[in-house]
Design a protein around this motif. Sequence first.
Motif, mmCIF file in Angstrom:
data_model
loop_
_atom_site.group_PDB
_atom_site.id
_atom_site.type_symbol
_atom_site.label_atom_id
_atom_site.label_comp_id
_atom_site.label_asym_id
_atom_site.label_seq_id
_atom_site.Cartn_x
_atom_site.Cartn_y
_atom_site.Cartn_z
ATOM 1 N N UNK A 129 22.744 66.437 28.668
ATOM 2 C CA UNK A 129 21.488 66.119 29.349
ATOM 3 C C UNK A 129 20.847 64.812 28.953
ATOM 4 N N UNK A 130 21.429 64.109 28.007
ATOM 5 C CA UNK A 130 20.847 62.828 27.572
ATOM 6 C C UNK A 130 21.451 61.696 28.391
ATOM 7 N N UNK A 131 20.867 61.443 29.527
ATOM 8 C CA UNK A 131 21.335 60.401 30.432
ATOM 9 C C UNK A 131 20.268 59.330 30.589
ATOM 10 N N UNK A 132 20.719 58.124 30.907
ATOM 11 C CA UNK A 132 19.799 56.993 31.017
ATOM 12 C C UNK A 132 18.723 57.253 32.059
ATOM 13 N N UNK A 133 17.498 56.917 31.702
ATOM 14 C CA UNK A 133 16.366 57.025 32.617
ATOM 15 C C UNK A 133 15.670 55.685 32.697
ATOM 16 N N UNK A 134 15.039 55.452 33.825
ATOM 17 C CA UNK A 134 14.263 54.221 33.927
ATOM 18 C C UNK A 134 13.109 54.262 32.956
ATOM 19 N N UNK A 135 12.737 53.080 32.478
ATOM 20 C CA UNK A 135 11.631 52.989 31.535
ATOM 21 C C UNK A 135 10.276 53.036 32.222
ATOM 22 N N UNK A 136 10.241 53.118 33.538
ATOM 23 C CA UNK A 136 8.974 53.048 34.245
ATOM 24 C C UNK A 136 8.063 54.206 33.858
ATOM 25 N N UNK A 137 6.794 53.896 33.611
ATOM 26 C CA UNK A 137 5.829 54.907 33.223
ATOM 27 C C UNK A 137 5.432 55.741 34.446
ATOM 28 N N UNK A 138 4.885 56.919 34.193
ATOM 29 C CA UNK A 138 4.485 57.795 35.295
ATOM 30 C C UNK A 138 3.436 57.130 36.175
ATOM 31 N N UNK A 139 2.508 56.416 35.558
ATOM 32 C CA UNK A 139 1.461 55.765 36.338
ATOM 33 C C UNK A 139 2.035 54.670 37.232
ATOM 34 N N UNK A 140 2.957 53.868 36.682
ATOM 35 C CA UNK A 140 3.589 52.814 37.486
ATOM 36 C C UNK A 140 4.444 53.424 38.593
ATOM 37 N N UNK A 141 5.041 54.565 38.319
ATOM 38 C CA UNK A 141 5.870 55.231 39.328
ATOM 39 C C UNK A 141 5.013 55.651 40.533
ATOM 40 N N UNK A 142 3.802 56.124 40.259
ATOM 41 C CA UNK A 142 2.906 56.506 41.351
ATOM 42 C C UNK A 142 2.554 55.293 42.205
ATOM 43 N N UNK A 143 2.251 54.177 41.553
ATOM 44 C CA UNK A 143 1.948 52.950 42.286
ATOM 45 C C UNK A 143 3.141 52.513 43.124
ATOM 46 N N UNK A 144 4.331 52.586 42.544
ATOM 47 C CA UNK A 144 5.543 52.183 43.262
ATOM 48 C C UNK A 144 5.728 53.024 44.526
ATOM 49 N N UNK A 145 5.451 54.316 44.435
ATOM 50 C CA UNK A 145 5.612 55.183 45.605
ATOM 51 C C UNK A 145 4.626 54.811 46.710
ATOM 52 N N UNK A 146 3.422 54.382 46.339
ATOM 53 C CA UNK A 146 2.466 53.917 47.344
ATOM 54 C C UNK A 146 2.941 52.617 47.974
ATOM 55 N N UNK A 147 3.522 51.745 47.165
ATOM 56 C CA UNK A 147 4.077 50.488 47.697
ATOM 57 C C UNK A 147 5.172 50.798 48.710
ATOM 58 N N UNK A 148 6.008 51.791 48.382
ATOM 59 C CA UNK A 148 7.081 52.189 49.301
ATOM 60 C C UNK A 148 6.526 52.673 50.641
ATOM 61 N N UNK A 149 5.319 53.240 50.593
ATOM 62 C CA UNK A 149 4.681 53.738 51.812
ATOM 63 C C UNK A 149 3.997 52.627 52.604
ATOM 64 N N UNK A 150 4.069 51.396 52.088
ATOM 65 C CA UNK A 150 3.518 50.258 52.800
ATOM 66 C C UNK A 150 2.079 49.926 52.479
ATOM 67 N N UNK A 151 1.515 50.558 51.449
ATOM 68 C CA UNK A 151 0.132 50.278 51.083
ATOM 69 C C UNK A 151 0.006 48.912 50.403
ATOM 70 N N UNK A 152 -1.130 48.289 50.608
ATOM 71 C CA UNK A 152 -1.400 47.010 49.951
ATOM 72 C C UNK A 152 -1.958 47.250 48.548
ATOM 73 N N UNK A 153 -1.976 46.177 47.751
ATOM 74 C CA UNK A 153 -2.541 46.273 46.401
ATOM 75 C C UNK A 153 -4.004 46.698 46.470
#
Length: 356
Positions: A242-266
């Motif tokens: 179960x020890x496999x590489x994971x992205x270093x992205x924090x949970x908070x940054x991940x939430x922002x990234x998902x909004x960016x994917x949805x086309x939201x502006x900064x």
Amino acid sequence: MFKWILLTCVHQLKGERTISGIFNLLTGKRSSQTMQDARGYRLDKFFGIYSHLGREQLEHRCVQLKQKDLIIVVNHAFPVLTEKGEEYLARYEGPEFSSFDGMKSHRMVEEFQRRVSLLIQTWTNIGRGNNGFIPLVDHPKTQRMVKQIYLSTKKDTLKWIHSIHNEFHTLLSNLSPVEAELFAYRLTGAEVIGMTREQLKEKFSLTVEDVDICLQHTYYHIFQEVKKNPGDYPALTLCVSGLDAQKLITDSAKRTYRYIEQGMTIETITRKRRLKESTIQDHIVEAALVIPQFSIDQFLSSEDQQTIVSTADRLKTQRLRHINQELEGRFSYFEIRLALAKHQMNVEKGNPYANA
């Protein structure tokens, strides 16, 4: 040994980052700035390799380097190698810790280390009928995992103890004698209490930082070899499940990234998340650093990205102020950071971090 790592960091950072920057790098601070520094200055392998390093401990070692005329500190904060420091690196013949791969593996290796220590303690104690031992590792998730391993192996405990002993013998034979001995003396079993870091320091005439670095590197080496050749190391393979590489992205940054994917502006994300615009920008830079498929074209054209990257390359710097001045203020610091982050991700695409 730790001295070599510190001087290597100073050399790579070119006087453009403070001692605090080195501290954040070695302890693995999960910020976009620290991760960008690790990538931009090619210090990825040292990211997070010394998570329990103390700030005062590092500052004390830097004072010693200054007293030995190996570094100078510019503007009270920015270390730079002296000619003597350059000579030290050029003539260094000690271990170069080639197995360190901190930015990719530091979290996995930390958990692997906990599992190995607790599993050895569990096998050897219960194998001798001592069920009331106090666990070395006070980490519920690790304890649950080791319990599962023990339950699956308890019918052949002696066989597994012999197996892990032989596996260690094979793996340690490929390391320096000091690394092998430090590792062996540190292990704790049923009737053997491993030496403390201070005891190892005295026995081997090393600094406590050298002891820590050698032990950490040994675990990196073992972890990588077991992952590459699981069939050769059946006992230790139990500890990498179960020890496999994971992205270093924090949970908070991940939430922002998902909004960016949805086309939201900064601006929209800033209002929705009730965060500062600069924080959202940090999240976007963080995503660009670690998510290979993330396109930043909505923020910067390909031509502008290339302009920024080529300017940084020409100036041989990661200092945003210098790049900004050279480009006569055409781009914001956010845009410069973002272009550099995406470029650094592109350089690393041959070894992307898995699932966000």
